[in-house]
Design a protein around this motif. Structure first.
Motif, PDB file in Angstrom:
ATOM      1  N   ALA A  41      48.877  40.165  -5.066  1.00 45.98           N
ATOM      2  CA  ALA A  41      48.311  41.385  -5.650  1.00 45.98           C
ATOM      3  C   ALA A  41      48.381  42.545  -4.664  1.00 45.98           C
ATOM      4  N   ALA A  42      48.120  42.250  -3.392  1.00 46.60           N
ATOM      5  CA  ALA A  42      48.147  43.306  -2.378  1.00 46.60           C
ATOM      6  C   ALA A  42      49.561  43.838  -2.177  1.00 46.60           C
ATOM      7  N   ILE A  43      50.548  42.942  -2.165  1.00 49.92           N
ATOM      8  CA  ILE A  43      51.938  43.385  -2.011  1.00 49.92           C
ATOM      9  C   ILE A  43      52.340  44.229  -3.223  1.00 49.92           C
ATOM     10  N   ALA A  44      51.918  43.797  -4.401  1.00 50.07           N
ATOM     11  CA  ALA A  44      52.242  44.544  -5.623  1.00 50.07           C
ATOM     12  C   ALA A  44      51.633  45.941  -5.580  1.00 50.07           C
ATOM     13  N   GLU A  45      50.382  46.017  -5.167  1.00 49.17           N
ATOM     14  CA  GLU A  45      49.696  47.310  -5.108  1.00 49.17           C
ATOM     15  C   GLU A  45      50.367  48.231  -4.079  1.00 49.17           C
ATOM     16  N   THR A  46      50.726  47.663  -2.940  1.00 52.08           N
ATOM     17  CA  THR A  46      51.406  48.452  -1.904  1.00 52.08           C
ATOM     18  C   THR A  46      52.742  48.975  -2.423  1.00 52.08           C
ATOM     19  N   THR A  47      53.481  48.103  -3.104  1.00 50.75           N
ATOM     20  CA  THR A  47      54.778  48.508  -3.653  1.00 50.75           C
ATOM     21  C   THR A  47      54.598  49.642  -4.646  1.00 50.75           C
ATOM     22  N   PHE A  48      53.590  49.488  -5.497  1.00 50.44           N
ATOM     23  CA  PHE A  48      53.336  50.493  -6.525  1.00 50.44           C
ATOM     24  C   PHE A  48      53.042  51.857  -5.894  1.00 50.44           C
ATOM     25  N   ARG A  49      52.222  51.856  -4.855  1.00 52.21           N
ATOM     26  CA  ARG A  49      51.881  53.133  -4.210  1.00 52.21           C
ATOM     27  C   ARG A  49      53.043  53.696  -3.403  1.00 52.21           C
ATOM     28  N   GLU A  50      53.795  52.798  -2.789  1.00 50.62           N
ATOM     29  CA  GLU A  50      54.951  53.227  -2.004  1.00 50.62           C
ATOM     30  C   GLU A  50      55.958  53.926  -2.914  1.00 50.62           C
ATOM     31  N   CYS A  51      56.025  53.444  -4.141  1.00 50.39           N
ATOM     32  CA  CYS A  51      56.933  54.024  -5.132  1.00 50.39           C
ATOM     33  C   CYS A  51      56.649  55.509  -5.351  1.00 50.39           C
ATOM     34  N   ASP A  52      55.380  55.839  -5.337  1.00 46.51           N
ATOM     35  CA  ASP A  52      54.957  57.224  -5.531  1.00 46.51           C
ATOM     36  C   ASP A  52      55.512  58.098  -4.396  1.00 46.51           C
ATOM     37  N   THR A  53      55.383  57.597  -3.167  1.00 47.13           N
ATOM     38  CA  THR A  53      55.922  58.312  -2.009  1.00 47.13           C
ATOM     39  C   THR A  53      57.437  58.436  -2.123  1.00 47.13           C
ATOM     40  N   PHE A  54      58.082  57.325  -2.488  1.00 50.78           N
ATOM     41  CA  PHE A  54      59.539  57.328  -2.643  1.00 50.78           C
ATOM     42  C   PHE A  54      59.963  58.393  -3.653  1.00 50.78           C
ATOM     43  N   ALA A  55      59.283  58.412  -4.781  1.00 48.12           N
ATOM     44  CA  ALA A  55      59.653  59.337  -5.856  1.00 48.12           C
ATOM     45  C   ALA A  55      59.538  60.781  -5.378  1.00 48.12           C
ATOM     46  N   LYS A  56      58.445  61.096  -4.657  1.00 49.12           N
ATOM     47  CA  LYS A  56      58.240  62.475  -4.199  1.00 49.12           C
ATOM     48  C   LYS A  56      59.289  62.864  -3.166  1.00 49.12           C
ATOM     49  N   ASP A  57      59.638  61.917  -2.291  1.00 52.64           N
ATOM     50  CA  ASP A  57      60.697  62.175  -1.308  1.00 52.64           C
ATOM     51  C   ASP A  57      62.018  62.443  -2.010  1.00 52.64           C
ATOM     52  N   LEU A  58      62.351  61.560  -2.957  1.00 52.01           N
ATOM     53  CA  LEU A  58      63.627  61.703  -3.672  1.00 52.01           C
ATOM     54  C   LEU A  58      63.709  63.046  -4.377  1.00 52.01           C
ATOM     55  N   GLU A  59      62.598  63.419  -4.994  1.00 58.92           N
ATOM     56  CA  GLU A  59      62.575  64.699  -5.713  1.00 58.92           C
ATOM     57  C   GLU A  59      62.804  65.861  -4.747  1.00 58.92           C
ATOM     58  N   ALA A  60      62.153  65.774  -3.591  1.00 57.13           N
ATOM     59  CA  ALA A  60      62.308  66.837  -2.595  1.00 57.13           C
ATOM     60  C   ALA A  60      63.747  66.902  -2.072  1.00 57.13           C
ATOM     61  N   PHE A  61      64.363  65.737  -1.859  1.00 59.04           N
ATOM     62  CA  PHE A  61      65.750  65.702  -1.376  1.00 59.04           C
ATOM     63  C   PHE A  61      66.688  66.353  -2.398  1.00 59.04           C
ATOM     64  N   ALA A  62      66.494  65.985  -3.667  1.00 60.22           N
ATOM     65  CA  ALA A  62      67.346  66.524  -4.736  1.00 60.22           C
ATOM     66  C   ALA A  62      67.186  68.038  -4.812  1.00 60.22           C
ATOM     67  N   ARG A  63      65.930  68.474  -4.730  1.00 58.98           N
ATOM     68  CA  ARG A  63      65.655  69.903  -4.792  1.00 58.98           C
ATOM     69  C   ARG A  63      66.309  70.639  -3.630  1.00 58.98           C
ATOM     70  N   HIS A  64      66.245  70.014  -2.452  1.00 58.67           N
ATOM     71  CA  HIS A  64      66.830  70.621  -1.265  1.00 58.67           C
ATOM     72  C   HIS A  64      68.340  70.801  -1.445  1.00 58.67           C
ATOM     73  N   ALA A  65      68.963  69.884  -2.166  1.00 55.60           N
ATOM     74  CA  ALA A  65      70.403  69.981  -2.429  1.00 55.60           C
ATOM     75  C   ALA A  65      70.669  70.825  -3.680  1.00 55.60           C
TER      76      ALA A  65
END
Lengths: 123, 81
Positions: A41-65
């Motif tokens: 459960a803890a690994i799942a929760e961490t993955t879920f939250r990490e996804c949020d960070t990943f998504a925001k980073d990806l969005e920022a990278f795309a925007r930068h390009a």
């Protein structure tokens, strides 16, 4: 509206939990160890939250390009922090590109070379 | 035999919905290639989390991987991703 979003979130969480559980079970079997339910459960929760960070980073990278669509290049940039991971993602990306080329070729000719090693040695 | 070794991975729809729901702007989209790569990325993340926890449990001579093992490896895991 917000209730709807919560429900979608819950379902996504459940989906992540399910796959994390299966992955943990497989890895546990390979090493003759067991993962406690809390750990999964803890690994799942961490993955879920990490996804949020990943998504925001990806969005920022795309925007930068100056793009509005996140591309494979953005994901490669996301994997920059660890060399091994970065190389792994690069290879995976080339593998995917190769597969796509092959499936396009299939309609005209039938040249199938599934060896990814061959592809890597060319570099 | 090869079928049994089939890789466990997140579903395409799960990954794309998960990421899309976190985008700040509605017009941001996710390409198919990016989704495929993110599936791999998340699989590696979970695999690393599980394997590192397992090694921690092993070094403490425990048969079951407990949450404290995961807690110990978590900071470095997050720094690596």
């Amino acid at each position: 509206m917000s209730v709807d979003k919560e429900e979608v979130d819950q379902r996504l969480k459940a989906a992540v939990h399910y796959t994390v559980g299966r992955l943990c079970q497989r890895i546990g079997e390979e090493h003759r160890r067991e993962f406690s339910r809390q750990t999964v459960a803890a690994i799942a929760e961490t993955t879920f939250r990490e996804c949020d960070t990943f998504a925001k980073d990806l969005e920022a990278f795309a925007r930068h390009a100056k793009r509005s669509t996140v591309s494979a290049e953005d994901v490669k940039l996301l994997a920059r922090r660890s060399t091994a991971l970065s190389i792994h993602i690069q290879n995976k990306s080339e593998e995917l590109a190769q597969e796509q080329r092959e499936s396009r070729k299939k309609s005209s000719g039938k040249r199938k070379s599934r060896d990814t090693e061959e592809e890597e040695s060319k570099e | 035999m090869a079928a049994k070794e089939e890789e466990i991975c997140f579903k395409k729809e799960t990954v794309s919905k998960l990421l899309s729901s976190s985008f700040k702007e509605d017009k941001t989209k996710l390409s198919g290639d990016a989704t495929q790569l993110m599936r791999e990325m998340l699989r590696v993340f979970v695999q690393e989390a599980a394997l590192r926890s397992l090694k921690q449990a092993e070094s403490e001579d425990c048969n079951q991987v407990e949450i404290e093992h995961f807690e110990k490896i978590l900071p470095q895991l997050l720094l690596d991703f």
